[in-house]
Scaffold this motif. Structure first.
Motif, mmCIF file in Angstrom:
data_model
loop_
_atom_site.group_PDB
_atom_site.id
_atom_site.type_symbol
_atom_site.label_atom_id
_atom_site.label_comp_id
_atom_site.label_asym_id
_atom_site.label_seq_id
_atom_site.Cartn_x
_atom_site.Cartn_y
_atom_site.Cartn_z
ATOM 1 N N ARG A 301 12.303 7.065 -3.692
ATOM 2 C CA ARG A 301 10.994 7.384 -4.287
ATOM 3 C C ARG A 301 10.072 6.188 -4.111
ATOM 4 O O ARG A 301 9.759 5.478 -5.076
ATOM 5 C CB ARG A 301 11.154 7.728 -5.773
ATOM 6 N N PRO A 302 9.623 5.937 -2.882
ATOM 7 C CA PRO A 302 8.780 4.759 -2.624
ATOM 8 C C PRO A 302 7.373 4.939 -3.197
ATOM 9 O O PRO A 302 6.960 6.063 -3.523
ATOM 10 C CB PRO A 302 8.739 4.706 -1.095
ATOM 11 N N PRO A 303 6.630 3.852 -3.340
ATOM 12 C CA PRO A 303 5.240 3.959 -3.811
ATOM 13 C C PRO A 303 4.410 4.764 -2.813
ATOM 14 O O PRO A 303 4.694 4.769 -1.601
ATOM 15 C CB PRO A 303 4.766 2.499 -3.858
ATOM 16 N N ALA A 304 3.400 5.423 -3.313
ATOM 17 C CA ALA A 304 2.501 6.170 -2.424
ATOM 18 C C ALA A 304 1.784 5.189 -1.496
ATOM 19 O O ALA A 304 1.469 4.059 -1.876
ATOM 20 C CB ALA A 304 1.488 6.948 -3.254
ATOM 21 N N ARG A 305 1.525 5.638 -0.275
ATOM 22 C CA ARG A 305 0.951 4.772 0.750
ATOM 23 C C ARG A 305 -0.408 4.208 0.354
ATOM 24 O O ARG A 305 -0.786 3.100 0.770
ATOM 25 C CB ARG A 305 0.833 5.552 2.063
ATOM 26 N N HIS A 306 -1.163 4.918 -0.473
ATOM 27 C CA HIS A 306 -2.511 4.472 -0.829
ATOM 28 C C HIS A 306 -2.515 3.457 -1.977
ATOM 29 O O HIS A 306 -3.566 2.919 -2.332
ATOM 30 C CB HIS A 306 -3.379 5.681 -1.227
ATOM 31 N N THR A 307 -1.354 3.178 -2.558
ATOM 32 C CA THR A 307 -1.309 2.290 -3.724
ATOM 33 C C THR A 307 -1.122 0.829 -3.306
ATOM 34 O O THR A 307 -0.654 0.530 -2.213
ATOM 35 C CB THR A 307 -0.152 2.676 -4.658
ATOM 36 N N ASN A 308 -1.479 -0.083 -4.235
ATOM 37 C CA ASN A 308 -1.256 -1.509 -3.990
ATOM 38 C C ASN A 308 0.229 -1.823 -3.850
ATOM 39 O O ASN A 308 0.630 -2.689 -3.059
ATOM 40 C CB ASN A 308 -1.829 -2.337 -5.140
ATOM 41 N N GLU A 309 1.042 -1.094 -4.621
ATOM 42 C CA GLU A 309 2.472 -1.366 -4.632
ATOM 43 C C GLU A 309 3.135 -1.062 -3.284
ATOM 44 O O GLU A 309 4.214 -1.593 -2.998
ATOM 45 C CB GLU A 309 3.163 -0.545 -5.729
ATOM 46 N N TYR A 310 2.473 -0.251 -2.462
ATOM 47 C CA TYR A 310 3.079 0.090 -1.175
ATOM 48 C C TYR A 310 3.255 -1.151 -0.306
ATOM 49 O O TYR A 310 4.295 -1.315 0.358
ATOM 50 C CB TYR A 310 2.201 1.119 -0.440
ATOM 51 N N SER A 311 2.282 -2.048 -0.299
ATOM 52 C CA SER A 311 2.399 -3.253 0.521
ATOM 53 C C SER A 311 3.487 -4.188 -0.012
ATOM 54 O O SER A 311 4.163 -4.876 0.752
ATOM 55 C CB SER A 311 1.054 -3.990 0.603
ATOM 56 N N LEU A 312 3.687 -4.200 -1.337
ATOM 57 C CA LEU A 312 4.781 -4.992 -1.910
ATOM 58 C C LEU A 312 6.125 -4.372 -1.534
ATOM 59 O O LEU A 312 7.080 -5.100 -1.222
ATOM 60 C CB LEU A 312 4.633 -5.069 -3.430
ATOM 61 N N TYR A 313 6.178 -3.079 -1.573
ATOM 62 C CA TYR A 313 7.393 -2.360 -1.151
ATOM 63 C C TYR A 313 7.745 -2.716 0.291
ATOM 64 O O TYR A 313 8.914 -2.984 0.612
ATOM 65 C CB TYR A 313 7.142 -0.860 -1.300
ATOM 66 N N LYS A 314 6.746 -2.766 1.150
ATOM 67 C CA LYS A 314 6.986 -3.116 2.554
ATOM 68 C C LYS A 314 7.403 -4.581 2.691
ATOM 69 O O LYS A 314 8.209 -4.932 3.563
ATOM 70 C CB LYS A 314 5.732 -2.830 3.378
ATOM 71 N N LEU A 315 6.867 -5.447 1.842
ATOM 72 C CA LEU A 315 7.294 -6.847 1.847
ATOM 73 C C LEU A 315 8.781 -6.943 1.487
ATOM 74 O O LEU A 315 9.534 -7.702 2.115
ATOM 75 C CB LEU A 315 6.462 -7.657 0.848
ATOM 76 N N ILE A 316 9.204 -6.165 0.490
ATOM 77 C CA ILE A 316 10.613 -6.152 0.090
ATOM 78 C C ILE A 316 11.510 -5.711 1.244
ATOM 79 O O ILE A 316 12.535 -6.334 1.533
ATOM 80 C CB ILE A 316 10.810 -5.212 -1.126
ATOM 81 N N ARG A 317 11.097 -4.651 1.907
ATOM 82 C CA ARG A 317 11.895 -4.161 3.045
ATOM 83 C C ARG A 317 11.938 -5.198 4.164
ATOM 84 O O ARG A 317 12.962 -5.373 4.831
ATOM 85 C CB ARG A 317 11.313 -2.839 3.549
ATOM 86 N N LEU A 346 7.417 -5.161 11.775
ATOM 87 C CA LEU A 346 6.869 -3.805 11.656
ATOM 88 C C LEU A 346 6.686 -3.426 10.187
ATOM 89 O O LEU A 346 5.662 -2.844 9.807
ATOM 90 C CB LEU A 346 7.800 -2.800 12.347
ATOM 91 N N GLU A 347 7.681 -3.748 9.365
ATOM 92 C CA GLU A 347 7.610 -3.410 7.939
ATOM 93 C C GLU A 347 6.455 -4.132 7.254
ATOM 94 O O GLU A 347 5.626 -3.518 6.580
ATOM 95 C CB GLU A 347 8.928 -3.780 7.245
ATOM 96 N N VAL A 348 6.427 -5.455 7.415
ATOM 97 C CA VAL A 348 5.422 -6.233 6.689
ATOM 98 C C VAL A 348 4.022 -5.950 7.220
ATOM 99 O O VAL A 348 3.051 -5.926 6.449
ATOM 100 C CB VAL A 348 5.761 -7.736 6.741
ATOM 101 N N THR A 349 3.890 -5.717 8.512
ATOM 102 C CA THR A 349 2.578 -5.421 9.093
ATOM 103 C C THR A 349 2.033 -4.107 8.566
ATOM 104 O O THR A 349 0.833 -3.983 8.273
ATOM 105 C CB THR A 349 2.655 -5.379 10.627
ATOM 106 N N GLU A 350 2.901 -3.116 8.422
ATOM 107 C CA GLU A 350 2.464 -1.828 7.878
ATOM 108 C C GLU A 350 1.937 -1.997 6.452
ATOM 109 O O GLU A 350 0.963 -1.354 6.052
ATOM 110 C CB GLU A 350 3.633 -0.836 7.886
ATOM 111 N N GLY A 351 2.576 -2.894 5.700
ATOM 112 C CA GLY A 351 2.099 -3.162 4.347
ATOM 113 C C GLY A 351 0.790 -3.920 4.341
ATOM 114 O O GLY A 351 -0.096 -3.650 3.533
ATOM 115 N N ILE A 352 0.639 -4.882 5.260
ATOM 116 C CA ILE A 352 -0.581 -5.696 5.335
ATOM 117 C C ILE A 352 -1.794 -4.836 5.665
ATOM 118 O O ILE A 352 -2.880 -5.015 5.099
ATOM 119 C CB ILE A 352 -0.411 -6.814 6.383
ATOM 120 N N VAL A 353 -1.616 -3.897 6.554
ATOM 121 C CA VAL A 353 -2.722 -3.031 6.985
ATOM 122 C C VAL A 353 -3.329 -2.284 5.805
ATOM 123 O O VAL A 353 -4.547 -2.085 5.737
ATOM 124 C CB VAL A 353 -2.233 -2.029 8.058
ATOM 125 N N SER A 354 -2.467 -1.878 4.848
ATOM 126 C CA SER A 354 -2.958 -1.076 3.724
ATOM 127 C C SER A 354 -3.297 -1.923 2.497
ATOM 128 O O SER A 354 -3.666 -1.381 1.460
ATOM 129 C CB SER A 354 -1.900 -0.035 3.320
#
Length: 412
Positions: A301-317, A346-354
């Motif tokens: 149940r990851p954070p929604a892509r439009h949320t701030n938490e999504y980029s933190l989630y990608k940092l964790i991954r 790839l993970e962290v960049t996807e988070g940075i973009v959003s």
């Protein structure tokens, strides 16, 4: 000290070593300024001169002395039945002048010595409800002023002796809020004070509302930013179940993610230590397994892509994949290591973009991307990332680190 006033001496004794870190000149102001407080006691409609001698909050007794009646014991919860309408205290003019200045954020430490003899006598009686003894607002001004003037030693000494739960019930939650604020500032000022600051937190009740969630989250975050990951995990764990009771809470996902970050950072420390001492290998493995399992759970149940938490989630991954890469590096498998470094980018960049610039984890995400680019020998890409950090976070520790990495990059 007033024999009728019971302080939390056991609480203090348990943390003497940590308290010594606060100041070597701490004084027991309650003992220094003990004594009867002159008041008028309203019995029915009549105001009679008298004194308040102390309060025993556990027994629920106010000890007083009234002219013509001698010493008396009043039941704290039965004042109305005893025909006691309340007490009034005439504040000295100089004290009121100082308190008014403090309430207007005109702070001066030089005024404290003259104010303390008044405040510490009055503070003994905060267990009396405000409707019977109107002193709480001025006492709160004093507490907040101590914190604002960075008198953390004295503020801790004072707040640790208050019955915060009782003050909450009187409608003075502000004392608990001040305790949270103080604990956070103590931790930020000196990480060695974390243990004693957290002891104060145990006296604070966390209510199930957004304001309390935000305040406590800020405090847990201060532990994390100081690198006190075990302590931060404990406080996130205390807050998490409370937040989960609030459907739709804006803090639910962030509280789920930050502990994973702390586990990964703890693993980094233990993994490095295990290279020199094999005894750290087993705890490192357990910590890594905990991080890995919690990431898998978060993936469901990851954070929604439009949320701030999504980029933190990608940092964790990305952090997890960097750890895999390092493990393969140590095992001599460069191909596998390179693959996980590519995945981390790839993970962290996807988070940075959003993400937006103001997020406190974004500079670390950028630096991680730059480091992975270096591992993949993509030095120009790494250089561009470090330059961005230097521009957007000028003057920060992240900019300093970026400058260091830029200087270390091989010249093209």
């Amino acid at each position: 000290m007033n024999k009728y006033f019971s302080l939390f001496t056991v609480f203090i004794c348990l943390f003497v070593p940590q308290l010594l870190l606060l100041s070597q000149t701490n004084q027991d102001y309650f003992k220094i300024y003990t004594g009867a407080l002159p008041v008028k006691i309203f019995v029915g409609n009549a105001a009679k001169p008298g004194s308040l001698l102390g309060v025993d909050g556990q027994k629920g007794i106010i000890y007083a002395q009234m002219e013509g009646a001698g010493r008396m014991q009043l039941e704290l919860r039965g004042l109305k039945k005893q025909n006691i309408r309340g007490f009034t205290y005439v504040w000295p003019q100089d004290a009121m002048k100082t308190l008014k200045m403090y309430s207007n954020e005109q702070y001066s430490k030089e005024l404290l010595p003259a104010l303390r003899p008044v405040m510490y006598k009055v503070l003994l009686f905060l267990d009396i409800p405000q409707q019977y003894f109107d002193i709480h607002d001025n006492c709160l001004i004093f507490v907040k002023a101590l914190i604002a003037m960075e008198q953390y030693n004295e503020a801790f000494y004072l707040l640790s002796r208050l019955n915060l739960n009782k003050l909450d019930s009187y409608g003075y939650r502000d004392f608990s809020e001040a305790s949270l604020d103080l604990a956070s500032k103590m931790i930020q000022a000196n990480s060695k004070l974390a243990k004693v600051a957290r002891a104060l937190l145990q006296k604070v009740t966390i209510r199930n509302n957004s304001a309390d969630h935000a305040s406590y989250l800020k405090l847990a975050d201060s532990l994390r930013t100081q690198g006190l990951y075990n302590e931060a995990i404990s406080e996130y764990a205390r807050l998490g179940p409370i937040v989960q009771k609030s459907p739709g809470s804006p803090y639910a996902k962030i509280i789920e993610i930050w502990p994973i970050y702390c586990y990964l950072k703890l693993y980094e420390t233990y993994a490095k230590a295990s290279l020199k001492d094999a005894r750290y290998k087993e705890p490192a493995g357990k910590i890594f397994n905990t991080a890995m399992q919690t990431v898998k759970k978060l993936d469901e149940r990851p954070p929604a892509r439009h949320t701030n938490e999504y980029s933190l989630y990608k940092l964790i991954r990305a952090l997890l994949r960097v750890q895999y890469a390092r493990q393969y590096e140590q095992g001599g498998n460069e191909l596998k290591a390179a693959e996980f470094y590519r995945q981390s980018v790839l993970e962290v960049t996807e988070g940075i973009v959003s993400a937006r610039v103001g997020l406190d984890w974004l500079p670390e995400s950028l630096l991680m991307a730059g480091d992975a680019y270096e591992k993949l020998n993509l030095h120009e890409a790494a250089m561009n990332v470090y330059k961005q950090v230097s521009i957007f976070y000028k003057g920060s520790k992240w900019a300093v680190e970026s400058k260091k990495r830029l200087d270390a990059l091989p010249s093209s």
